[in-house]
Write a protein that holds these residues in place. Sequence first.
Motif, mmCIF file in Angstrom:
data_model
loop_
_atom_site.group_PDB
_atom_site.id
_atom_site.type_symbol
_atom_site.label_atom_id
_atom_site.label_comp_id
_atom_site.label_asym_id
_atom_site.label_seq_id
_atom_site.Cartn_x
_atom_site.Cartn_y
_atom_site.Cartn_z
ATOM 1 N N GLY A 85 8.162 -28.702 35.210
ATOM 2 C CA GLY A 85 8.222 -28.890 33.773
ATOM 3 C C GLY A 85 9.636 -29.207 33.310
ATOM 4 O O GLY A 85 10.568 -29.318 34.114
ATOM 5 N N TRP A 106 2.590 -39.362 34.290
ATOM 6 C CA TRP A 106 1.546 -39.874 33.391
ATOM 7 C C TRP A 106 0.707 -40.924 34.105
ATOM 8 O O TRP A 106 -0.526 -40.901 34.069
ATOM 9 C CB TRP A 106 2.225 -40.449 32.156
ATOM 10 C CG TRP A 106 1.362 -41.198 31.196
ATOM 11 C CD1 TRP A 106 0.384 -40.671 30.406
ATOM 12 C CD2 TRP A 106 1.400 -42.590 30.915
ATOM 13 N NE1 TRP A 106 -0.170 -41.654 29.639
ATOM 14 C CE2 TRP A 106 0.435 -42.848 29.933
ATOM 15 C CE3 TRP A 106 2.173 -43.659 31.379
ATOM 16 C CZ2 TRP A 106 0.216 -44.122 29.403
ATOM 17 C CZ3 TRP A 106 1.954 -44.914 30.863
ATOM 18 C CH2 TRP A 106 0.986 -45.139 29.892
ATOM 19 N N GLU A 126 -0.012 -31.961 29.557
ATOM 20 C CA GLU A 126 1.172 -31.118 29.486
ATOM 21 C C GLU A 126 0.847 -29.700 29.020
ATOM 22 O O GLU A 126 0.906 -28.771 29.810
ATOM 23 C CB GLU A 126 2.231 -31.744 28.587
ATOM 24 C CG GLU A 126 2.775 -33.036 29.181
ATOM 25 C CD GLU A 126 3.872 -33.640 28.347
ATOM 26 O OE1 GLU A 126 4.527 -32.895 27.595
ATOM 27 O OE2 GLU A 126 4.074 -34.863 28.440
ATOM 28 N N ASN A 128 -0.412 -24.065 30.049
ATOM 29 C CA ASN A 128 0.391 -25.031 30.786
ATOM 30 C C ASN A 128 -0.568 -25.780 31.706
ATOM 31 O O ASN A 128 -1.077 -25.212 32.663
ATOM 32 C CB ASN A 128 1.441 -24.240 31.573
ATOM 33 C CG ASN A 128 2.428 -25.121 32.283
ATOM 34 O OD1 ASN A 128 2.151 -26.294 32.530
ATOM 35 N ND2 ASN A 128 3.563 -24.560 32.616
ATOM 36 N N GLN A 155 7.129 -33.977 32.905
ATOM 37 C CA GLN A 155 6.487 -35.015 32.131
ATOM 38 C C GLN A 155 7.308 -36.287 32.259
ATOM 39 O O GLN A 155 8.506 -36.231 32.462
ATOM 40 C CB GLN A 155 6.402 -34.595 30.660
ATOM 41 C CG GLN A 155 5.527 -33.391 30.421
ATOM 42 C CD GLN A 155 6.226 -32.097 30.782
ATOM 43 O OE1 GLN A 155 7.345 -31.886 30.380
ATOM 44 N NE2 GLN A 155 5.577 -31.251 31.537
#
Lengths: 542, 343
Positions: B167, B293, A224, A247, B288
């Motif tokens: 994001g 992930w 992240e 980022n 995220q």
Amino acid sequence: MIQLLKSIKLIAAMTPISLLLIACGPQQVPAGLVYCSEGNPETFNPQLVTSGTTIDATSQQLYDSLIDYDPVSGEFVAALASSWQASADGLSYRFKLRPNVQFHHTDWFTPSRPFNADDVIFSFNRIIDSENPYHGISQTGYPFFQSIGFTEQVTSIEKIANDEVIFHLKQSNASFLANLATGFSVILSKEYADHLLAVGKPEQLDRMPVGTGPFKLVNYVKNEFIRYHRNDDFWRTLPEFEQLVFNITPQSSARLTKLITGDCSVSALPKAGELPVIKQHPNLEVDTQLGFNVAFWAFNTQKAPFDDVRVRQALAYAVDKQNILRAVYQETAIKANGILPPQSWAYHYNKSSYQYNPEKSRALLADAGIDDLTIDIWAMPVARIYNPNALKTAELIQADLANIGVNVNIITYDWSVFNQKLNRNDYDSVLIGWNADNSDPDNFFSPIMSCASRESSSNRAQWCSAEMDEILAKAKATTIESERKALYQQAEALFNEHVPMMTFAHATQLTFKSKAVKQTQLTPFGGISFEHAKTIAITGEL
Amino acid sequence: MGRYLLRRLNLFLATSLALVTVLFITTSYFPVSKPFALSGIATPTTEQLAQIEADYQLNGNQLQQFIAYAQTRLSGDLGLSVTSQRPVLEELTQALPASFELAIVSGIIAVLFGVPLGVLASLSKNKITQHSIMAITLTGYSIPVFWLGLTLSLWFGVELGWLPVSGRINLLYEIEPVSGFMLIDTLLSDSAYRISAFKDAVFHIILPAITLAVLPFTVVVRITRAAMLNIMELPFIKAAEARGLHTGTIVLRHALPNALIPVLKNMGLMLGTFASYAMIVEVIFSRQGVGSWLVAGIYQRDYTVIQGGVLGVALIIIFFSILIEVLHNAYNPLSRKEIYAAN
């Protein structure tokens, strides 16, 4: 019924309106700079790795070295050492240290004393002294220092006073200062290390860093972001930004999108094919820096038929380098004629290098008695500074070799798997490259084509020549530049004669950024610094 | 009802066991050493290796190994992530709220717009309105989510520059994770930029939420419409109309609650597809969450993250599917009758 329909319509109309109401009013954003980086750092201590991604996230932002290299003047400049002096025999270097340099005050550690000689000794003893409690903490060793034989170079580091140290060398070494000026030779805090040892968490030293650099780490979330705050006690001019954020965005196209939508102001490692997109956006620009790197196609010289120099020459003649420069680098790179890039002081234009010549290539192959040859080319799956697209390069070479009747299989794996398999040394040939760590010409030879580098498997051609090793040793032992230059020319000639690898490009390092950000500094060794970054207001069209 | 719940619990356990079995078998096919694939420790010390062998019964037979594997995994020990060397469970719980946030916002959008539109389609006597609503939902149902996501981000993000496309928030806002829901955390934070940060988080969720909402939205519209058409013909509605009740009251009080029962059931059925769409959306909008992930874990050959992620996501889907079914039955007397009849 009609009333119901009306109320439904009203709700349907209200929702977008309420969303629009939220949207009104000026957006306030905290001051800071966001950099779209290409991957996760492996650690926060650059001593432990050689990966460019980790160096970017640590060396220039969190730490300082004793001395720095100024790419403009080509000279070493003072950093944590305010002055230095080599002894006449070149066997010892005395450094006077800068007073009142503070280490980072972080949530996990508050230093009680400024930087001093103990920190310098600790930072290097960790690497050279296997007795040091921190020496074995690193799981990856100290690859940069191992590849240059640092442990063998330095016999001891002596503390003269709190602000003075002497490095004692085994023999005179012309590349010593250049190695100290790399992003790997950072200074850690001994006080912090002792504290961690006392509380029994020594491995935290490399994960929760304390340095003297312009920014300090706040937190890091894998995949992240990395967040830094300004180090308000920084010993040079304070950076303008209170905050710096990396980022983490592995995909090149996603980095470009984020740059366009303003989610980041500077973006790393673009593909050359994305250049036209930047031209369409008036508020974006390209930053370039001639790189100290070379992209090459290495032949496994331990394996038939590549052990025959005629075969290697034939393959080198068969490839149209100009075509690769056009298609892969979009003319942003310089054609390589040897191993050293033109910016190096030891560079000399080499006329006899391999120019595209399929007839000669066929003749050489016939001479070597080879027909119906099929070879594997391993191509890296990721973009590196020296080669933004190895797969495309491999395809171009495949087409060129088809012209001389050689069949090519292209092989690729995911990056970590690729590296593991490469280290087994059973490949035919591989498209890879080298990004220099410092300005010394030796950095282009010893780490990738000395016999010693075959042991640490960074010698991708598996090529070991006693003659080459002898030339390199001689060049390191003298500090007279003209003599060294002549020796490196000899090394180039030898390399050219044996072609363990075919070099084709010195790439230009590119970053995309918003025009509002100025003075981000790319270093020729593939790092980026935000210490002096500034924003300017752009007038006109945005 | 008690026996029914017991049977559902049984179903949950059996499915989970099957899942663990599949994971156990595939783990042995990973192209790395078994202790590494199970624990995520690349170069274990002798003590660590002994510990791993003891934990997973690596010297025992397949059955012992399986029992040990199931025990460690179900007790929450998912090993260490290969790349970060942090516990996989910790990373999973950190990634989950972001995915739930996206799913909840999308679900709300789908129901908020889907139900009224479905009702409208069923009540409208106008053929054009009916057909156009049906055409829109069919189109929405057939559009591949990755295409829609890319198109929306290209148009609204890159071309028009209205909305951010990646994001969860502009990273310059420093938001302490409290609940893990960005929309809530921004409001809870004590930063001076609280309101701006909240707006920014809202902007960041608009495009991904709309992209993800399209599929459930179309399903909700179609099911609501079909159910409403059925119910409006039933005698009790006719009776209500005959008593002179207001149409609005009939629809909202009598017809809609009954029409929503099949909607709930279909949402449960859709959960698997919805979850995989959510992962694609997360990757497209680099948000995220569990999806991005897990995909990053696959790229990085992070074997423990792959196992832990698959196990976690699948367990959650199984749990919610069964939960929705139970809710459906609790809410719907008709299906309760079937349960009792079956007993």
